[in-house]
Design an enzyme around this catalytic site. Sequence first.
Site, mmCIF file in Angstrom:
data_model
loop_
_atom_site.group_PDB
_atom_site.id
_atom_site.type_symbol
_atom_site.label_atom_id
_atom_site.label_comp_id
_atom_site.label_asym_id
_atom_site.label_seq_id
_atom_site.Cartn_x
_atom_site.Cartn_y
_atom_site.Cartn_z
ATOM 1 N N SER A 31 -5.056 10.748 8.101
ATOM 2 C CA SER A 31 -6.114 10.509 7.112
ATOM 3 C C SER A 31 -6.983 11.759 7.087
ATOM 4 O O SER A 31 -6.951 12.561 8.042
ATOM 5 C CB SER A 31 -6.956 9.306 7.562
ATOM 6 O OG SER A 31 -8.211 9.291 6.925
ATOM 7 N N ASP A 83 6.562 -6.067 14.238
ATOM 8 C CA ASP A 83 5.203 -5.699 14.607
ATOM 9 C C ASP A 83 5.294 -4.417 15.441
ATOM 10 O O ASP A 83 5.900 -4.437 16.522
ATOM 11 C CB ASP A 83 4.574 -6.843 15.419
ATOM 12 C CG ASP A 83 3.125 -6.571 15.778
ATOM 13 O OD1 ASP A 83 2.706 -5.389 15.719
ATOM 14 O OD2 ASP A 83 2.424 -7.535 16.122
ATOM 15 N N TYR A 94 -11.637 4.388 14.192
ATOM 16 C CA TYR A 94 -10.614 4.779 13.209
ATOM 17 C C TYR A 94 -10.505 6.311 13.177
ATOM 18 O O TYR A 94 -9.397 6.869 13.201
ATOM 19 C CB TYR A 94 -11.006 4.230 11.837
ATOM 20 C CG TYR A 94 -9.997 4.516 10.737
ATOM 21 C CD1 TYR A 94 -8.845 3.745 10.603
ATOM 22 C CD2 TYR A 94 -10.201 5.557 9.831
ATOM 23 C CE1 TYR A 94 -7.928 4.004 9.590
ATOM 24 C CE2 TYR A 94 -9.285 5.821 8.817
ATOM 25 C CZ TYR A 94 -8.153 5.040 8.695
ATOM 26 O OH TYR A 94 -7.243 5.298 7.699
ATOM 27 N N GLY A 115 2.829 2.579 2.268
ATOM 28 C CA GLY A 115 4.210 2.456 2.753
ATOM 29 C C GLY A 115 5.146 1.995 1.648
ATOM 30 O O GLY A 115 6.300 2.446 1.553
ATOM 31 N N ALA A 165 -11.220 8.420 15.545
ATOM 32 C CA ALA A 165 -10.585 8.891 16.787
ATOM 33 C C ALA A 165 -9.074 8.698 16.730
ATOM 34 O O ALA A 165 -8.310 9.580 17.135
ATOM 35 C CB ALA A 165 -11.166 8.142 17.985
ATOM 36 N N GLY A 211 0.790 -1.227 0.000
ATOM 37 C CA GLY A 211 0.000 0.000 0.000
ATOM 38 C C GLY A 211 0.825 1.281 0.000
ATOM 39 O O GLY A 211 1.816 1.415 -0.721
ATOM 40 N N ALA A 260 4.746 2.645 -1.554
ATOM 41 C CA ALA A 260 4.961 3.798 -2.451
ATOM 42 C C ALA A 260 5.871 4.843 -1.808
ATOM 43 O O ALA A 260 6.684 5.475 -2.481
ATOM 44 C CB ALA A 260 3.613 4.415 -2.823
ATOM 45 N N VAL A 278 -7.648 5.848 -0.647
ATOM 46 C CA VAL A 278 -6.511 5.446 -1.482
ATOM 47 C C VAL A 278 -6.684 3.976 -1.868
ATOM 48 O O VAL A 278 -7.059 3.141 -1.029
ATOM 49 C CB VAL A 278 -5.171 5.605 -0.721
ATOM 50 C CG1 VAL A 278 -4.006 5.490 -1.701
ATOM 51 C CG2 VAL A 278 -5.099 6.911 0.044
#
Length: 257
Positions: free
Chosen positions: A138, A64, A151, A18, A153, A16, A20, A186
């Site tokens: 975002s 992680d 999401y 990251g 928040a 995704g 790019a 995206v």
Amino acid sequence: MALIGKVAVVTGAAMGLGNAMTRILLQNGAKVVLLDVNNTAGENFQEALHKEYGSEKTFFFKCDVESEQQIKAALKKTTEAFGGIDILCNNAGILNEGEWEKTVSINMVALFRVTYLALEYMNKLNGGRGGVIVNTASMAGLIPLLSCPVYTATKHGVVGFTRAMSLASKASGYGIRFNALCPGFVQTDLFINIPKRLGQFSNLADETLKLVDKFKVLTVTQVAESFLELVTDETKDGEALIVLPDGTSYMEFPVLC
Ligand SMILES: NC(=O)C1=CN([C@@H]2O[C@H](COP(=O)(O)OP(=O)(O)OC[C@H]3O[C@@H](n4cnc5c(N)ncnc54)[C@H](O)[C@@H]3O)[C@@H](O)[C@H]2O)C=CC1
Ligand SMILES: CCCCCC(=O)/C=C/C=C\C/C=C\C/C=C\CCCC(=O)O
């Protein structure tokens, strides 16, 4: 800020956005350390990058971001291999309103932790070289997204953290700029899987699709070009850059004092 020879760490780098971001950093001369929990995707991407850019420019660590131990080990190895860290891209994130605690843990708690651990290497007050930290927020960090309260928040949290850290850095002399990247929708796996990840708000899937129709969908390449501006433009500090298909703009926040 010229990127030739600079060292960047990108979380969620395998896929995704990251992926790019990693490519555009390499194209502009940086060395990039890729951190991702997905070992297969990370190793495949590293192999492709080694063929394109040579094996000296990148390496991948399975990491992680929820694990303090794994982050510490990855940042230590980065510094040992490349001599320091100049750019941190806190990009790893998920959208899962069903597993909302995990969404908070990855999108917000882990992002704070990675930042604090990276400051130990980047902060000029600790002997670091300074640099820039770009946090992937975002549009949902600026405007509420009705089907994704948690999401939303977490992304508001990322914007607030970024702006406060920018002020702390300036006031204390860390030598580090902090910016937030705020794209609309995206075309990535996260976007494709939205209908399956709305949990108790799945009744609002159609409303979400209406928003997608309204805002349209960006490519990862479009977002990476805007991301590069936040990394390289030394005048950008404490900013939230809105990226939409019809253009970009910097968010204007109220000034109360
Ligand atoms: N796709 C979209 O419409 C938008 C995405 N974003 C944000 O962009 C960022 C990247 O998302 P996408 O590229 O769309 O998602 P994606 O799902 O395509 O890629 C996310 C990457 O992060 C990695 N990752 C997930 N959890 C991790 C963990 N615990 N530790 C390390 N790596 C982990 C995944 O393995 C994957 O490689 C996220 O922060 C997301 O919230 C922001 C606005 C819009
Ligand atoms: C549905 C999950 C999307 C996850 C990916 C992401 O972060 C994308 C967000 C993109 C934009 C949407 C955010 C907020 C817009 C919400 C409402 C706007 C309504 C106001 C208006 O002007 O119409």
